[in-house]
Design an enzyme around this catalytic site. Structure first.
Site, PDB file in Angstrom:
ATOM      1  N   SER A  91       0.834  -1.195   0.000  1.00 49.86           N
ATOM      2  CA  SER A  91       0.000   0.000   0.000  1.00 49.86           C
ATOM      3  C   SER A  91       0.877   1.258   0.000  1.00 49.86           C
ATOM      4  O   SER A  91       1.600   1.506  -0.955  1.00 49.86           O
ATOM      5  CB  SER A  91      -0.965  -0.022   1.188  1.00 49.86           C
ATOM      6  OG  SER A  91      -1.919   1.020   1.095  1.00 49.86           O
ATOM      7  N   GLN A  92       0.854   2.059   1.071  1.00 51.30           N
ATOM      8  CA  GLN A  92       1.653   3.282   1.102  1.00 51.30           C
ATOM      9  C   GLN A  92       3.141   2.973   0.991  1.00 51.30           C
ATOM     10  O   GLN A  92       3.887   3.688   0.308  1.00 51.30           O
ATOM     11  CB  GLN A  92       1.380   4.056   2.398  1.00 51.30           C
ATOM     12  CG  GLN A  92       2.158   5.361   2.496  1.00 51.30           C
ATOM     13  CD  GLN A  92       1.857   6.158   3.752  1.00 51.30           C
ATOM     14  OE1 GLN A  92       2.652   6.991   4.177  1.00 51.30           O
ATOM     15  NE2 GLN A  92       0.700   5.930   4.362  1.00 51.30           N
TER      16      GLN A  92
END
Length: 596
Positions: free
Chosen positions: A130-131
């Site tokens: 994700s991030q």
């Protein structure tokens, strides 16, 4: 005695040499298998205490290592040593006080420090989710721009920078200042750093539709952010399908059994066969917003002008209705009344969907001569194959090699670059009915692997040409000529003569006598009759009419005005009590903070 001492010395020296040789070989094997996995968390999980407990950090790093990193083959024949790298992982106002871009920038600094802190020459595997997948994408580009030759590879899951599907590439150039989010494009694929990119189907951050104006596709992707993006721990790379390669990256897709748009029905208690029955026709409409024929490694932005063939889509939708009924009946009673293809024989893109493997391309987008085949379960030989150089021979897709054995979870991973305190986000809960591995075919009894012995070539002798005798010519007798009579010798038929027939003379008709002509007088010779107008007598004069004289009416007396009765006086209203005092509005508003 000398012989005894000599023999004892030889034995001792042999034993010592054997021990030293075995130690050297063991150390060499350990050095060859040494690899470190630098593992980062997702938004809300910096992998540092007290925000994340030590138990959570150990479980997260073990799952990332066993379910994804080891299966790529980047760790060699053994396993990598999992090492947690602390990054801020904040996203104001969802988690923490840092804006997204600021948190990512600090994470890139922490990852770069962790890479430089490792021993020289040690193989490194960077894991981002994700991030942190965006952090890894930026670091990959930075290393390539600096001309780095470090032995670093990357494993990305739920990557928002995925070239075809990542939301940061779909809307490249967009900037949301209030959230601090910059849509900075795709993860580079033209480097020397091997990469494996895995996404779950319909993850709204890494599998966003091509046409955002398709309402069902976009709503399904938004639901996928909630139901799918936060649940990568219940699945792994062993559940993924190979989508092809692009440049230095191999791409994989983990299919979704039910559409995220229908998962609220699962949670509401709707029977699973009913949800399964609705999935097939709804999936056709959802997939109308995707172009699955484009490689997942080709940078592709959103296009509101993309529409599939409406005729083909309509036909797929009609076929999907009985298909969904069969899917529900099979799940409920193990029957398929309409005889349609079951789920495990169809594309995860639904009825009429294209193959998952979109082909393999180099970093410029040119197709490779021998693309790698799609495999239900990836193996170490396929994933660890070099991306550049001569093409590998094709392997059968139905028989992937065995997976490496699972590695026990690390007990105490090292933590580098501690991050400040942040809020903890609860991990997502797997949705009921999503059984990992439902789409995998049964393994073969004797799978073909890269280490399987090659069959010896068979020397088939060339057959000698056959010398067949030529057939003798046939001597057929010539037919005797047939003496046909000439036309002159034929008897003449006795036909009646036409010169003796009587001639037909038409009768002579006399012309009619001329009709007599009547001598009619000319119009001007007819005398006009004389017209005499009759005399009209004069009308008598009427005497004047006199109006009758009416008698005068007597005067009427004036009527007195009506007298209205007097109204009673209105009732007297009682006095109202004084209103209660109002609350202190200023005091109440003073304790509320608006978000902006």
């Amino acid at each position: 005695m000398r012989r005894v001492f000599y023999s004892v010395g030889v034995v001792v020296l042999s034993i010592a040499s054997t021990v030293v040789l075995a130690g050297v070989q063991t150390m060499t094997a350990l050095v060859a298998l040494t690899a470190t996995a630098l593992i980062m968390g997702g938004t809300g999980h910096p992998l540092s205490t007290p925000q994340d407990s030590q138990e959570f950090i150990n479980g997260y790093t073990a799952d990332a290592n066993n379910d994804y990193i080891v299966l790529t083959g980047f760790c060699g024949a053994g396993s990598c040593t999992p090492t947690a790298v602390s990054t801020p992982e904040q996203f104001m106002p969802v988690s923490g006080a840092m804006p997204f871009d600021q948190s990512v920038g600090q994470g890139v600094t922490n990852l770069d420090q962790a890479i430089n802190a490792q021993p020289a020459g040690e193989a490194l595997v960077v894991f981002g989710y994700s991030q942190s997948a965006r952090i890894a994408s930026i670091q990959k580009g930075n290393l390539a721009a600096a001309g780095s030759t470090l032995p670093v590879s990357f494993v990305l899951i739920g990557n928002p920078n995925r070239p075809n599907g990542g939301i940061l590439e779909r809307f490249e150039g967009l900037n949301i200042p209030i959230l601090g989010v910059t849509f900075d494009g795709a993860t580079p694929t033209d480097t020397d750093f091997k990469t494996v990119d895995i996404t779950r189907q319909y993850d709204g951050y890494s599998d966003f539709p091509n046409n955002p104006l398709n309402p069902l596709s976009t709503a399904n992707a938004i639901a996928g952010i909630h139901y799918v993006h936060g649940d990568y721990q219940s699945v792994g790379l062993g559940d993924a399908l190979y989508q092809g390669s692009y440049g230095d990256t191999d791409y994989y897709l983990i299919p979704s059994r039910h559409l995220p748009l229908l998962m609220p029905l699962d949670q509401a208690g709707v029977p699973s066969p009913v949800v399964t029955m609705l999935d097939a026709p709804t999936r056709v409409l959802v997939e109308a917003g995707y172009d699955r024929t484009i490689s997942p490694g080709a940078p592709t932005q959103a296009s509101i002008l993309y529409f599939p063939n409406p005729v083909q889509t309509g036909m797929n939708f009609i076929v999907a209705i009985p298909t969904g009924m069969d899917d529900g009946a099979q799940e409920a009673a193990n029957i398929r009344p309409f005889g349609t293809a079951p789920i495990d024989q169809r594309s995860p893109y639904g009825v009429g969907g294209p193959p998952v493997n979109a082909g393999s391309f180099d970093s410029t987008g040119a197709p490779l001569a021998t693309p790698q085949p799609a495999a239900s379960v990836p193996n170490a030989q396929t994933l660890a194959a070099p991306q550049q150089g001569p093409a590998l021979p094709a392997q059968p897709a139905a028989g992937p090699g065995p997976l490496p054995p699972p590695v026990p979870a690390a007990t105490t991973p090292s933590i580098t670059a501690p991050a400040p305190a942040m809020d903890k986000a609860a991990p997502a809960t797997p949705v009921a009915g999503m059984t990992p591995g439902w789409w995998k075919p049964a393994p073969l009894a004797n799978p073909v692997t890269a280490d399987s012995p090659k069959p010896a070539p068979v020397d088939v002798p060339t057959p000698a040409p056959l010398d067949l005798p030529k057939p003798a010519p046939l001597d057929l007798p010539k037919p005797a000529p047939v003496d046909l009579p000439k036309p002159a010798d034929m008897p003449k038929a006795d036909l009646p003569r036409t010169d003796i027939l009587p001639k037909i003379v038409p009768p002579k008709i006399d012309p009619p006598a001329q009709a007599p002509i009547l001598n009619m007088p000319k119009p001007d010779a007819i005398p006009a009759p004389a017209f005499v107008a009759p005399e009209i007598p004069a009308a008598p004069v009427a005497p004047p009419v006199q109006a009758p004289v009416l008698p005068e009416l007597p005067a009427l007396p004036a009527a007195p005005p009506p007298q209205l009765p007097a109204l009673p006086p209105p009732p007297v209203m009682p006095a109202l009590p004084p209103p209660p005092p109002l609350p202190n509005i200023a005091g109440i508003l003073g304790g509320i903070r608006l978000p902006f």
